[in-house]
Enzyme design. Structure first.
Site, PDB file in Angstrom:
ATOM      1  N   GLY A   1      50.668  42.149  39.158  1.00 21.65           N
ATOM      2  CA  GLY A   1      49.702  41.564  38.232  1.00 21.65           C
ATOM      3  C   GLY A   1      50.271  41.366  36.839  1.00 21.65           C
ATOM      4  O   GLY A   1      51.407  40.908  36.673  1.00 21.65           O
ATOM      5  N   CYS A   2      49.471  41.724  35.847  1.00 24.26           N
ATOM      6  CA  CYS A   2      49.847  41.492  34.454  1.00 24.26           C
ATOM      7  C   CYS A   2      51.110  42.246  34.044  1.00 24.26           C
ATOM      8  O   CYS A   2      51.766  41.876  33.076  1.00 24.26           O
ATOM      9  CB  CYS A   2      48.688  41.869  33.531  1.00 24.26           C
ATOM     10  SG  CYS A   2      47.240  40.809  33.715  1.00 24.26           S
ATOM     11  N   ALA A   3      51.456  43.301  34.754  1.00 22.09           N
ATOM     12  CA  ALA A   3      52.664  44.067  34.431  1.00 22.09           C
ATOM     13  C   ALA A   3      53.926  43.438  35.004  1.00 22.09           C
ATOM     14  O   ALA A   3      55.045  43.870  34.680  1.00 22.09           O
ATOM     15  CB  ALA A   3      52.538  45.505  34.941  1.00 22.09           C
TER      16      ALA A   3
END
Length: 362
Positions: A143-145
């Site tokens: 995801g965002c990481a």
């Protein structure tokens, strides 16, 4: 230390301003929420002004099967991912001369918004004259990481193979996961926040002569990285995968979790490098949303000015999942940052997890 010497972004073809997105959400959700006007304030409070999608708004007003959405993901990911790689390797803003595809030793492909086997990187490699022995490392689900994690894994690869030139390609087409029949508040908030983005970074090992390729007097070298997983936090963010596709899981507690959890994580990482937070000159943060950026300020005690670049990316592009931190990094790399300055890159994602990178311009 491995260095990042070029970076690119590709803007998807359809721009949607937040007023248009709010009107779309009102049309779609007004019969489902009695307090729709109150909920729609999220579209303005998030301080996002524009986003970009691979399809126009009319496309999202129709129902699409998981297969149709995923096929659209594959098609756009290959086309735009290829463009990002070509631009990165020919980017005269960062490079003295273009780097050949045959010189690339490995490619890390980062995405969480569609499925493909063979993976998207394999499909792109078939369109460009890469070395047939190139290493492919597709990473899904961060995801965002994911963008920060991709840089960290490239750092480790180039540390092990100091002659290597490595690409990190992030393709996130969040819009194609949209569920028009999902009447949850998480979906409504996601509709106000997420967008499509594509970015590619070039990392080189110690034994590659930076001065031979780089146009910049100073570039970010990666000094150290840290990955952290919070126990028992699987329900904070991610996907609920159903027959109809990917349904967003997005806890309202994320800003509160950041305030309590992030600072000890960051301080511990910097202490290992014999540094203090006050020595960091640049904060290269993934802007998960305005509340997330505010939580960074509260948790870390940094001045709001250190978030300006991340806020600019959020305003003009929205949250593009893993690609977003690469957009932020690109803007820092376009500046003439003094030699010796330190930067801290951070991104948070499903797990619940964080990725940290310490960079030094030299």
């Amino acid at each position: 230390m491995p260095a990042i010497i070029s970076i690119s972004e590709v803007i998807p073809p359809y721009q949607v301003n937040q007023d248009q997105a709010s009107a779309f959400a009102r049309e779609l959700f007004s019969d489902s929420f009695k307090d729709i006007e109150r909920l729609l304030k999220a579209f303005q409070n998030g301080q996002i002004e524009n986003r970009h999608f691979v399809q126009g708004l009319e496309w999202f007003k129709e129902s699409h099967t998981f297969e149709e959405k995923n096929n659209a993901y594959i098609e756009s990911a290959v086309t735009l991912g290829r463009e990002a790689i070509v631009t990165c390797l020919k980017n005269d803003r960062f490079l003295k001369s273009q780097i050949s595809f045959e010189d690339i030793d490995a490619i890390f492909f980062i995405s969480t918004t569609g499925l493909s086997t063979p993976s998207i990187d394999a499909r792109i490699i078939n369109l460009l004259p890469f070395n047939p022995h190139i290493k492919r490392i597709p990473i899904w689900g961060l995801g965002c990481a994911g963008g920060a994690a991709g840089l960290s894994r490239a750092f480790e690869y180039c540390s092990a193979f100091p002659k290597a030139k490595v690409l990190v390609l992030s393709v996130e087409l969040c819009s194609l996961t949209f569920q028009r029949n999902d009447l949850s508040k998480s979906n409504l908030i996601g509709t106000s926040l997420f967008a499509d983005g594509i970015a590619c970074a070039l990392i080189i090992g110690d034994e590659v002569r930076k001065e031979k390729y780089s146009n910049k007097s100073a570039v970010p070298f990666i000094v150290a990285t840290q990955s952290t997983l919070m126990p028992n936090s699987l329900d904070v963010m991610g996907w609920d995968i159903r027959n109809q596709g990917l349904f967003v899981v997005f806890s309202r507690d994320i800003p509160h979790i950041i305030k309590a959890w992030l600072k000890p994580n960051v301080v511990g990482f910097l202490t290992e490098q014999q540094l203090e937070l006050g020595q960091i000159n640049h904060f290269i943060a993934h802007p998960g949303g305005k509340k997330v950026l505010d939580a960074y300020i509260t948790s870390l005690g940094i001045p709001a000015s250190m978030n300006e670049t991340s806020l600019e990316v959020l305003k003009n592009n929205g949250n593009m999942s893993s690609a977003t931190v690469l957009y932020v990094l690109k803007r820092f790399m376009e500046k003439d940052i003094p030699k010796g300055d330190l930067g801290l890159a951070t991104a948070l994602g499903p797990g619940f997890s964080s990725e940290l990178l310490l960079m030094r311009w030299q």
